[in-house]
Motif scaffolding. Structure first.
Motif, PDB file in Angstrom:
ATOM      1  N   ARG A  23      48.527   0.121  21.605  1.00  0.00           N
ATOM      2  CA  ARG A  23      47.143  -0.422  22.638  1.00  0.00           C
ATOM      3  C   ARG A  23      47.737  -0.977  24.473  1.00  0.00           C
ATOM      4  O   ARG A  23      47.630  -1.468  25.088  1.00  0.00           O
ATOM      5  CB  ARG A  23      46.498  -1.576  22.393  1.00  0.00           C
ATOM      6  CG  ARG A  23      45.431  -1.109  21.523  1.00  0.00           C
ATOM      7  CD  ARG A  23      44.769   0.306  21.573  1.00  0.00           C
ATOM      8  NE  ARG A  23      43.798   0.694  20.616  1.00  0.00           N
ATOM      9  CZ  ARG A  23      43.881   2.612  20.613  1.00  0.00           C
ATOM     10  NH1 ARG A  23      43.356   3.107  21.555  1.00  0.00           N
ATOM     11  NH2 ARG A  23      42.763   3.142  19.710  1.00  0.00           N
ATOM     12  N   GLY A  24      49.430  -1.519  24.050  1.00  0.00           N
ATOM     13  CA  GLY A  24      49.494  -1.226  25.805  1.00  0.00           C
ATOM     14  C   GLY A  24      50.787  -2.860  25.269  1.00  0.00           C
ATOM     15  O   GLY A  24      51.015  -3.688  24.273  1.00  0.00           O
ATOM     16  N   PRO A  25      51.455  -3.459  26.072  1.00  0.00           N
ATOM     17  CA  PRO A  25      52.372  -4.511  25.641  1.00  0.00           C
ATOM     18  C   PRO A  25      51.694  -5.152  25.021  1.00  0.00           C
ATOM     19  O   PRO A  25      50.968  -5.837  25.195  1.00  0.00           O
ATOM     20  CB  PRO A  25      53.244  -4.067  26.900  1.00  0.00           C
ATOM     21  CG  PRO A  25      53.630  -2.869  28.124  1.00  0.00           C
ATOM     22  CD  PRO A  25      51.864  -2.931  27.222  1.00  0.00           C
ATOM     23  N   TYR A  26      52.950  -5.741  24.031  1.00  0.00           N
ATOM     24  CA  TYR A  26      52.306  -6.821  23.274  1.00  0.00           C
ATOM     25  C   TYR A  26      51.001  -7.007  23.019  1.00  0.00           C
ATOM     26  O   TYR A  26      50.181  -7.652  22.395  1.00  0.00           O
ATOM     27  CB  TYR A  26      52.177  -8.364  24.002  1.00  0.00           C
ATOM     28  CG  TYR A  26      53.405  -8.916  24.661  1.00  0.00           C
ATOM     29  CD1 TYR A  26      54.083  -9.647  23.858  1.00  0.00           C
ATOM     30  CD2 TYR A  26      54.435  -8.426  25.651  1.00  0.00           C
ATOM     31  CE1 TYR A  26      55.435 -10.323  23.960  1.00  0.00           C
ATOM     32  CE2 TYR A  26      55.112  -8.931  26.147  1.00  0.00           C
ATOM     33  CZ  TYR A  26      56.384  -9.694  25.477  1.00  0.00           C
ATOM     34  OH  TYR A  26      57.315  -9.536  25.321  1.00  0.00           O
ATOM     35  N   LYS A  27      50.330  -5.613  22.306  1.00  0.00           N
ATOM     36  CA  LYS A  27      49.101  -5.004  22.251  1.00  0.00           C
ATOM     37  C   LYS A  27      48.947  -4.458  21.222  1.00  0.00           C
ATOM     38  O   LYS A  27      49.021  -3.088  21.521  1.00  0.00           O
ATOM     39  CB  LYS A  27      48.220  -5.461  23.271  1.00  0.00           C
ATOM     40  CG  LYS A  27      48.073  -5.998  24.710  1.00  0.00           C
ATOM     41  CD  LYS A  27      46.770  -5.471  25.068  1.00  0.00           C
ATOM     42  CE  LYS A  27      47.048  -6.426  26.333  1.00  0.00           C
ATOM     43  NZ  LYS A  27      45.649  -6.655  27.835  1.00  0.00           N
ATOM     44  N   ILE A  28      48.653  -5.117  19.865  1.00  0.00           N
ATOM     45  CA  ILE A  28      49.238  -3.778  18.668  1.00  0.00           C
ATOM     46  C   ILE A  28      47.686  -4.693  17.900  1.00  0.00           C
ATOM     47  O   ILE A  28      47.227  -5.408  17.498  1.00  0.00           O
ATOM     48  CB  ILE A  28      49.780  -3.757  17.716  1.00  0.00           C
ATOM     49  CG1 ILE A  28      49.826  -4.921  17.113  1.00  0.00           C
ATOM     50  CG2 ILE A  28      51.469  -3.405  18.485  1.00  0.00           C
ATOM     51  CD1 ILE A  28      51.559  -5.109  16.504  1.00  0.00           C
ATOM     52  N   ARG A  29      46.787  -3.585  17.204  1.00  0.00           N
ATOM     53  CA  ARG A  29      45.906  -3.554  15.895  1.00  0.00           C
ATOM     54  C   ARG A  29      46.108  -2.723  15.007  1.00  0.00           C
ATOM     55  O   ARG A  29      46.704  -1.685  14.956  1.00  0.00           O
ATOM     56  CB  ARG A  29      44.310  -3.809  16.753  1.00  0.00           C
ATOM     57  CG  ARG A  29      44.135  -2.256  17.395  1.00  0.00           C
ATOM     58  CD  ARG A  29      43.142  -2.101  18.443  1.00  0.00           C
ATOM     59  NE  ARG A  29      42.973  -2.918  19.729  1.00  0.00           N
ATOM     60  CZ  ARG A  29      42.107  -2.927  20.644  1.00  0.00           C
ATOM     61  NH1 ARG A  29      40.821  -2.707  20.495  1.00  0.00           N
ATOM     62  NH2 ARG A  29      42.493  -3.797  21.378  1.00  0.00           N
ATOM     63  N   VAL A  30      45.363  -2.494  13.938  1.00  0.00           N
ATOM     64  CA  VAL A  30      45.302  -1.765  12.927  1.00  0.00           C
ATOM     65  C   VAL A  30      43.714  -1.849  13.148  1.00  0.00           C
ATOM     66  O   VAL A  30      42.836  -2.341  13.138  1.00  0.00           O
ATOM     67  CB  VAL A  30      45.398  -2.681  11.239  1.00  0.00           C
ATOM     68  CG1 VAL A  30      44.456  -1.974  10.395  1.00  0.00           C
ATOM     69  CG2 VAL A  30      46.047  -3.473  11.017  1.00  0.00           C
ATOM     70  N   GLU A  31      43.216  -0.199  13.452  1.00  0.00           N
ATOM     71  CA  GLU A  31      42.657   0.763  13.273  1.00  0.00           C
ATOM     72  C   GLU A  31      42.121   1.840  12.157  1.00  0.00           C
ATOM     73  O   GLU A  31      43.534   2.186  10.996  1.00  0.00           O
ATOM     74  CB  GLU A  31      42.530   1.421  14.907  1.00  0.00           C
ATOM     75  CG  GLU A  31      42.544   0.519  15.560  1.00  0.00           C
ATOM     76  CD  GLU A  31      42.773   1.101  17.398  1.00  0.00           C
ATOM     77  OE1 GLU A  31      42.883   2.052  17.011  1.00  0.00           O
ATOM     78  OE2 GLU A  31      42.471   0.243  18.244  1.00  0.00           O
TER      79      GLU A  31
END
Length: 382
Positions: free
Chosen positions: A7-15
């Motif tokens: 989702r952008g630098p340093y931004k990840i998630r599980v979807e």
């Protein structure tokens, strides 16, 4: 399915994402059993690689079970347990036919250099990766290989990149019997390069890093001499002093774009994207190797300018060798080393993280917390 999403630098998630489908008769769909976070994934995570698009699923190191195959696939059947090299290769183009599997001409329309790589930005083809419950594998008769019954899953997943790349790095160094080899970086690839340098005749292996827990692993796993550059005024001077004033015969850059450097290098590479990464380790290698020596570059750099000391390399008569590792080419020999007990890749694994907690895993690995050297990701597919 559940998948890691950028989702952008340093931004990840599980979807939730759709399970990938067969898009070509040569495709396979693989249900992922085990994946890994690679140091190269951190370059994406930190925003260092261009054209890393929101919604991408990372992950180029994974193994799994074949779930479905396209109508043209002949070498795999559903239920096969497979390891998948990070290179996506057609197997028949000009470059593949010459063993340059990482430079396949048919799998990446966006570049003239590297071929296709799973989960590694649109500069490498825009393929989703294996930090998910399922992944689409193109050219399924070319890349995936059935895992031998005697091989452990954790050894197999490391062979899909880290072990093959480290071994390839030592190969590119053209190590001769009696050579002194300096390895910059004690991450997974540097550790494997240091370990396998002995197989090729090295008389001394010196690993350089600034994190003591990684240097300890270099001593115990790779049986190497270690140097903490943070404790020295000048690592190049130190290397010269320990090699009769000459320098190492071979230097391996296993760091790449995120080498610790000065403020200007950090700003121009990480912040302003004016360089393909901080060239500190590579420049240390150029300065620290002897005249007429060889440098092997395994660390990943972005496809733009980097302030490398090329004039010094020229005037010293150095040989610079580099490429993304053609993974499958390394497997036959590595299988022998593992089966004969000379190499146990899973010894560098420090963390096993459920897919649901992958954001914490990236933070742990990126911030070098809890002695993290190599984290594995365990999907939860039913």
């Amino acid at each position: 399915m559940r998948a890691m999403v950028y989702r952008g630098p340093y931004k990840i998630r599980v979807e939730e994402k759709d399970i990938p489908r067969i898009e070509h008769p040569n495709d396979a769909i693989v249900k992922v059993q085990l994946a890994a976070i690679c140091g190269s994934d951190l370059h994406l995570y930190h925003g260092l690689m261009p054209d890393t698009r929101v919604g991408t699923t990372f992950g180029h190191e994974f193994i799994g079970v074949v779930h479905e195959v396209g109508s043209s696939v002949q070498n795999l059947t559903p239920g096969d347990r497979v390891m998948v090299p990070f290179n996506i290769s057609c197997g028949s183009c000009y470059f593949c036919s010459r063993g340059l599997l990482s430079n396949c001409h048919n799998v990446n329309p966006n570049a003239t250099a590297v071929g296709g790589i799973y989960g590694y930005s649109h500069t490498t083809g825009g393929y989703d990766g294996g930090q998910a419950e399922y992944v689409r594998v193109p050219f399924a008769d070319v890349g995936p290989t059935v895992i031998p019954d005697w091989m452990d899953d954790e050894d197999a997943v490391l062979l899909t990149d880290a072990v093959a790349t480290g071994y390839f790095g030592a190969q590119l160094g053209e190590i001769r019997e009696g050579d002194t080899v300096a390895v910059f970086g004690a991450g997974p690839i540097g550790l494997i390069a240091a370990k396998t340098a002995w197989f090729m005749g090295a008389a001394r292996v010196i690993v350089i890093d600034h994190l003591e827990y990684r240097l300890e692993k270099a001593r115990t796993f790779a049986h190497a001499e270690t140097v903490n550059f943070a404790e020295l005024d000048d690592i190049v001077v130190h290397l010269k002093r320990t090699t009769d004033g000459l320098g190492a015969d071979v230097a391996i850059d296993a760091v790449g774009a995120e080498a610790d450097g000065n403020l200007l290098q950090h700003v121009t590479s990480a912040k302003l994207k004016l360089q393909g990464g901080s060239p500190v380790a590579l420049n240390w290698a150029i300065d620290g190797v002897r005249k007429g020596g060889t440098i092997s570059v395994m660390g990943a750099y972005g496809p733009i300018f980097s302030a490398v000391k090329f004039g010094d390399a020229l005037n010293k008569g150095l040989t610079l060798r580099m490429n993304q590792a053609p993974v499958k080419r390394q497997w036959p020999r590595l299988f022998e080393h593992i089966r004969n007990g000379h190499l146990k890749p899973s010894e560098i694994v420090t963390h096993r993280i459920p897919l649901e907690h992958i954001a914490e895993g990236y933070h742990l690995f990126s911030a070098k917390l809890d002695g993290c050297i190599k984290p594995l990701i365990v999907p939860s597919a039913s």
